[in-house]
Enzyme design. Structure first.
Site, PDB file in Angstrom:
ATOM      1  CB  SER A  65     -31.353  53.800 -40.476  1.00 27.22           C
ATOM      2  OG  SER A  65     -31.200  53.037 -41.640  1.00 27.22           O
ATOM      3  CG  ASP A 211     -32.663  50.115 -40.391  1.00 30.14           C
ATOM      4  OD1 ASP A 211     -32.919  51.077 -39.660  1.00 30.14           O
ATOM      5  OD2 ASP A 211     -32.136  50.236 -41.511  1.00 30.14           O
TER       6      ASP A 211
END
Length: 731
Positions: A65, A211
């Site tokens: 991320s 993610d």
């Protein structure tokens, strides 16, 4: 007995020679592991600053991320100081939205802003309502990554970066971690940062990726698999909040992400040994959306390493002569010469339409500033869910590849709207409306727009807009139009009659777009109408009229925001003549000129504006009036409470944003007011003349997802006072 010894020596000598030339390295290889966490992840930059300051060599980086963003940029050759500058200068609300800068979108789309319809649109595909896979497509974030990493486009093996790198995403279909060690670096990082629900998934090799925090927020094992002996782990996990501290959707998203990542983070932390270094910066209340607190996050990251008792065990003079060291100064050229431009397009419009919007000159260095604006223009056409680019290196030639992805949810849009004005004295007005736009009717980008309004101002308008060339410079636009509105006639500043004016007709416009900033239109139209007394002397006859117009309209719009602008300008010149030779009852001309200029400094913004309207004959007021009154248009009078054939108006509008640094999911609040000066008058028997008068207002404004909402009070020198609540575009 010597023969076996001789044979053994013959076998071992080459190996001994190699060993002498390449003695085994005794350097301990160090990996860096960076976790996800949104704005909290900017603490990674502070850690990197101290890694450079303390001469700690980094041989591999694994990130998830925001850790993939910071780690990927560092691995690609950016120094920690450069990353800090990027973080502090980045327009984070813009980067974390899909909307291009308004100055970059085509003028046709700018026109959509100037009605009362809400910003959010319902999308249709094949006649059925369609919903996106995320609030945002990640368009602007993708472009930021492409721009920053353009120099890595010829590297598809991440071990060939200045520092070997891995990014971690999650396959949303299986829940498995997906580790990127090759491919297109910006795409790998974008996949790693796709928070479900907020960002749409990224499709890579048939997999739908989101993610990486969902599967491997702290990829310690990924770094170890890269051949390092020890790791520096930066864990920026957000502590759980009590219920009383959660007030917004951002708080809920933050808490949800924390809950989802706790288990996989603990599993990775459990694998750490005494050789490893764990850093957990003290980030306090900084949330994953607190990008305005970048300074504090970076400083917290730096302090976490400085205060570690194990710092000296990792400090070591970096050996920049060997691959795997900190090679931030050795990076490829970021502006290659472009020899060819190709378009890979899956949208409705022709490839030539996309190509016409790219201004990059062949034989010139890549102009990333122009290219970012061009990507905004292409995306702003509303045909695509993603628009990005890549540089292909083919021998000595560099090709700029433009990729567009057609909208999976369709390109036909329905927008609903509500315009409400209330003076809190019984003078309420409302208008409900909807527009339906069919995009991409043909490869040139034709569109069919139909708008319906009900309420005080009723209208049915339908236009078919047909570009005549791939660059959409020239166009033809036939239309039909029917409307009904109230026109109040005032004598000596007192209302004497209120007409209901109805007009219907058709016409055609020929025009030319002026870049993204405006257009010129020449039109022919024919109208039939009547004005019937609604309030006043019932003996007044109904006025019937036929009109036929030549018209010329010139528009310009470079405002950055149509509701609360901080920069740019807007102007319109509209001239029309009703001509008996075309079928009109009588000849008359009207001219209206409007101009506004916006300025800003910090949270303060200022608009300077002027406008005038002229009617050159004795045509009836109920047929040919300009409607004024309301906020910024002679405040103190109710909305559209002044009907005059001629007017002059100058004004100054000031706003101060009360919550600067807002994110795309927060609502900006503004406090301000306006000062106005002007005159409204008629000629002939209905001799309205307000004389020159001053007016002003005090306003509280909010930029809501429904549109701008204003609460205010207005007054003028005629003694008129009004309270306003206005939902919809005002200035």
């Amino acid at each position: 007995m010597f023969r076996p010894v001789i044979l053994l020596l013959l076998v071992l000598l080459p190996a001994l020679a190699v060993a002498q030339n390449n003695p085994p390295s005794t350097e301990i290889r160090t990996g860096l592991v960076l976790s996800g966490g949104g704005a909290r992840g900017l603490a990674h930059i502070g850690v990197l600053k101290q890694i450079e300051e303390q001469n700690i060599p980094i041989h591999a980086i694994a990130g998830t991320s925001m850790g993939a963003v910071i780690g990927g940029l560092y691995a690609a050759g950016y120094s920690a100081d450069e990353l800090e500058q990027i973080a502090l200068e980045m327009d984070w609300p813009a980067a974390l939205s899909d909307s291009p800068l308004r100055e970059d979108i085509p003028y046709r789309r700018k026109q959509d802003d100037r009605d009362f319809l809400v910003k959010q649109r319902l999308t249709f595909k094949g006649g059925k309502l369609s919903f996106p896979l995320g609030l945002l497509q990640g368009q602007n974030l993708g472009l930021v990554l492409e721009s920053l990493l353009v120099h890595t486009n010829d590297i598809d093996d991440f071990d060939r970066l200045p520092i070997p790198f891995r990014a971690v995403a999650t396959d949303i279909a299986t829940g498995d971690a997906v580790v990127f060690k090759s491919g297109h670096l910006p795409q790998a990082i974008r996949a790693s940062i796709g928070l479900p629900g907020f960002f749409a998934p990224v499709m890579v090799d048939g997999r739908m990726l989101v993610d990486g925090v969902l599967s491997k927020n702290l990829p310690v094992d990924v770094a170890r698999e890269m051949g390092v002996d020890r790791v520096i782990v930066v864990d920026i996990a957000t502590p759980l909040k009590p219920a009383e501290d959660m007030h917004t959707i951002l708080d809920i998203m933050d808490q949800t992400t924390t809950l989802l990542t706790r288990n996989n983070t603990q599993e990775q932390l459990a694998t750490l040994t005494e050789q490893d270094l764990l850093l957990q910066p003290e980030l306090g209340s900084i949330a994953f959306s607190s990008f305005a607190e970048a300074d504090e996050a970076i400083d917290a990251g730096a302090q976490s390493l400085l205060q570690s008792p194990h710092l000296q065990a990792f400090a070591h003079p970096a050996n920049v002569q060997q691959p795997g060291g900190n090679l931030a100064s050795n990076r490829p050229h970021r502006q290659p010469i472009i020899h060819e431009i190709r378009v890979v397009n899956s949208g409705k419009v022709a490839d030539e339409v996309v190509r016409s919007m790219v201004r990059q000159q062949l034989g010139e260095p890549l102009n990333t500033d122009h290219l970012a604006k061009d990507m905004g223009t292409i995306y702003g056409t509303d045909y695509f869910s993603q628009v990005n680019y890549e540089i292909l290196h083919e021998g000595d030639r560099n090709t700029l590849l433009i990729r567009t992805s057609g909208r999976e949810t369709g390109t036909d849009y329905l927008r609903l709207g509500l315009n409400l004005v209330d003076d809190f004295e019984g003078g309420s007005q409302f208008t409900m409306g909807a527009s339906f736009r069919v995009n991409g009717v043909n490869p040139l980008g034709a569109e069919w727009l139909t708008r319906l309004q009900l309420g005080e101002h009723q209208q049915l308008y339908s236009e078919f807009y047909q570009p005549l060339d791939y660059g959409s410079r020239y166009f033809i636009a036939p239309f039909i139009d029917a409307e009904a509105r109230n026109v109040e006639v005032i004598l000596d500043n007192d209302p004497v009659a209120d007409y209901r004016q109805q007009r219907y007709g058709a016409g055609i416009n020929f025009g030319r777009q002026i870049a993204n900033n405006g257009e010129v239109r020449f039109g022919l139209s024919r109208y039939w109408g009547e004005s019937e007394i609604r309030v006043g002397d019932p003996e007044q006859p109904t006025l019937e009229f036929d009109e036929a117009f030549y018209s010329l309209q010139v528009d310009r719009d470079t405002l950055d925001n149509v509701n609360f602008p901080r920069s740019g300008d807007a102007a319109r010149i509209l001239w029309r003549q009703s001509e008996p030779d075309l079928g009109a009852d009588e000849r008359y001309q009207q001219l209206e000129v409007r101009a506004n200029k916006a300025f800003a400094s910090g949270p303060h913004s200022l608009q300077l504006g002027a406008s005038l309207g002229r009617t050159d004959s004795d045509v009836d007021v109920a047929q040919s009036s300009f409607l004024l009154g309301g906020i910024g248009k002679f405040s103190g009078f109710r909305q559209n409470g002044l009907a005059g054939q001629n007017y002059n108006l100058a004004r100054v509008v000031y706003y101060r944003q009360l919550n600067p640094g807002s994110t795309p999911l927060t609502m900006p609040f503004y406090l301000g007011g306006s000062l106005e000066y002007g005159r409204v008058y008629n000629k002939g028997e209905e001799a309205l003349d307000t004389g020159y008068m001053g007016a002003g207002s005090l306003l509280l404004g909010m930029d809501t997802f429904l549109g701008p909402l204003f609460f205010g009070i207005g007054a003028n020198q005629e003694g008129e006072r009004a309270l306003y609540m206005n939902l919809g575009q005002t200035f």
